[in-house]
Design an enzyme around this catalytic site. Structure first.
Site, short mmCIF file in Angstrom:
data_model
loop_
_atom_site.label_atom_id
_atom_site.label_comp_id
_atom_site.label_asym_id
_atom_site.label_seq_id
_atom_site.Cartn_x
_atom_site.Cartn_y
_atom_site.Cartn_z
N ASP A 43 45.12 25.95 39.70
CA ASP A 43 45.06 27.35 40.12
C ASP A 43 45.40 27.46 41.61
OD1 ASP A 43 43.99 30.21 39.42
OD2 ASP A 43 43.15 29.70 41.38
N TYR A 48 46.16 31.02 49.96
CA TYR A 48 45.39 29.80 50.27
C TYR A 48 46.11 28.95 51.32
CZ TYR A 48 42.99 31.01 45.87
OH TYR A 48 42.32 31.65 44.86
N LYS A 77 49.12 33.62 42.62
CA LYS A 77 48.68 35.02 42.77
C LYS A 77 49.47 35.74 43.86
CE LYS A 77 44.16 33.17 41.69
NZ LYS A 77 44.08 31.93 42.45
N HIS A 110 46.32 39.42 43.02
CA HIS A 110 45.13 38.73 43.55
C HIS A 110 43.94 39.68 43.72
CE1 HIS A 110 44.09 34.94 46.07
NE2 HIS A 110 43.02 35.41 45.47
#
Ligand code: A2P
Length: 318
Positions: A43, A48, A77, A110
Site C-alpha cells: 500500500d 508518503y 492514492k 486519498h
C-alpha cells in the site's frame, strides 16, 4: 493468503504492507524483505514521499525473479492537490513513474478534501478549496478515465464517510470498489462497514496497530496505546502470539484487508504469520467491547482557520 475478489475476478491479498511513515532509506529494504517473506500487497501513496524507493525495491524483486508484477497487488492514492477531473491522470502517471510500474492494481482518492494545486500541505484555510468548488464527482470522473485508460485496474476512495460514498455512488459511471479507512478495536466503524458491505464496497483498514509512530502533531494527549491494551494483551497470551498478531487476525477474520506498517524484518514476519491465527467467538466478543469511537487520524489538519471544513462535514457525524 486470504483474498478479496472483485467483480472482474481480480483478487487482492487481504494482508498488505503499509508504507506510511516508512522513512526514505528504510522503506526499500522493508519492501524487499516483505516480498521475500511472501507479502504480495503493498500500500503506497504519493504523499508518503517514498514511492520512488518503494518502486526500486519492487523492480529489484521482479528483476531477481522473486515475484512477477502480476503476482503483486499495488495500491496508491491521489493526493489532495490533484483533485479535479483533468488532474487525476497526470498525478497517476507521476506515481507510476515513481513506482516504475505500467499500471496500478488500485488507485484511491486519498481524502475527500481538495486543496490548491501546488500546495503539498495546507498552511492556512486559503490553501483548501471550498468543497463546492470542486465536487468529488468531478475528481471521480478523472478516476474513471484513468481506469478506462488502463493505468489502474481498480479505483476507490479513502477516508470517505457513508454519506460521501453514497453521494458518489449516485453520480458514478464506474463504481468505487474500495474504501480505505482507519479501523481498529478502538474505532470499529460498524455502521460504515455495514454500509460498505451493502454497497458492495470492500473496506481496507488502515492504522490496524494504532499507528504509534505517527508524528507528534497527529497525536492527542493521553492517547491509549492499542498494542498495550490489556484485553488484546490477554488474548495474545492465550494464543501464544503477539498483540499485533491479534489485531491483524481480527481484521482478517472480519473479511477486511489491512495494511500494518513495519520496517523491521522480525515484525514483518510476525505480522504475516497473523493470518494463521484463529480468534475464538469469546475473543471477538471481548474485542467488540473495546470500541471507543477514537479516531487517531481525525483529519484535524484540514480544519484550518478560514477553511470550510469541520469535523462534522469531514466525517458526516454529529
Ligand atoms: P516498526 O516499523 O518499527 O516495526 P500501523 O500499521 O497501525 O500504522 O502501526 C505501525 C507501527 O507499529 C510502527 O511503529 C511499527 O514499528 C509498529 N509495529 C509494526 N508491527 C509490529 C509488531 N508486530 N509489534 C509491535 N509493533 C509493530
Amino acid at each position: 493468503m486470504c483474498t478479496a475478489t472483485f467483480a472482474n475476478g481480480d483478487r487482492m491479498p487481504l494482508l498488505g504492507l503499509g508504507t506510511w511513515k516508512s522513512a526514505p532509506g528504510e522503506v526499500g529494504a522493508a519492501v524487499r524483505e516483505a516480498i521475500r517473506l511472501g507479502y504480495r500487497h503493498i500500500d503506497c501513496a504519493s504523499v508518503y514521499g517514498n514511492e520512488a524507493e518503494v518502486g526500486e525495491a519492487i523492480g529489484a524483486a521482479i528483476a531477481a525473479g522473486e515475484v512477477t508484477r502480476e503476482e503483486l497487488w499495488i495500491t496508491s492514492k491521489l493526493w489532495c492537490n490533484a483533485h479535479g477531473r483533468d488532474n487525476v491522470e497526470p498525478a497517476l502517471r507521476r506515481t507510476l513513474a515513481d513506482l516504475g510500474l505500467a499500471w496500478l492494481d488500485l488507485y484511491l482518492i486519498h481524502w475527500p478534501v481538495p486543496i490548491r494545486p501546488g500546495v503539498a500541505f495546507p498552511a492556512s484555510g486559503d490553501d483548501l478549496l471550498p468543497p463546492a468548488q470542486l465536487p468529488l464527482a468531478d475528481t471521480w470522473a478523472g478516476m474513471e478515465g484513468a481506469q478506462e485508460a488502463g493505468l489502474t485496474r481498480h479505483i476507490g476512495v479513502s477516508n470517505f464517510s457513508s454519506r460521501k460514498l453514497r453521494d458518489l455512488l449516485g453520480h458514478c459511471r464506474l463504481r468505487p470498489e474500495v474504501n480505505q479507512v482507519e479501523r481498529h478495536p478502538l474505532l470499529q466503524q460498524p455502521q460504515l462497514l455495514a454500509d460498505c458491505a451493502a454497497a458492495g464496497v470492500h473496506v481496507t483498514a488502515y492504522s490496524p496497530l494504532g499507528s504509534g509512530d505517527r508524528p507528534a502533531a497527529l497525536k492527542g494527549a493521553d492517547e491509549p496505546m492499542l498494542l498495550e491494551n490489556p484485553v488484546i494483551v490477554a488474548i495474545a497470551a492465550e494464543h501464544g502470539c503477539s498483540p499485533a498478531q491479534v489485531l491483524i487476525a481480527w481484521q482478517l477474520q472480519g473479511g477486511l484487508s489491512t495494511i500494518p506498517k513495519s520496517v523491521n524484518p522480525a515484525r514483518l514476519r510476525e505480522n504475516l504469520a497473523a493470518a494463521a491465527i484463529e480468534l475464538t467467538p469469546a475473543d471477538l466478543e471481548q474485542i467488540a467491547t473495546l470500541d471507543q469511537h477514537l479516531r487517531l487520524v481525525n483529519g484535524a489538519f484540514w480544519l484550518l482557520e478560514g477553511s470550510l471544513w469541520t469535523m462534522e462535514s469531514l466525517w458526516d457525524e454529529v
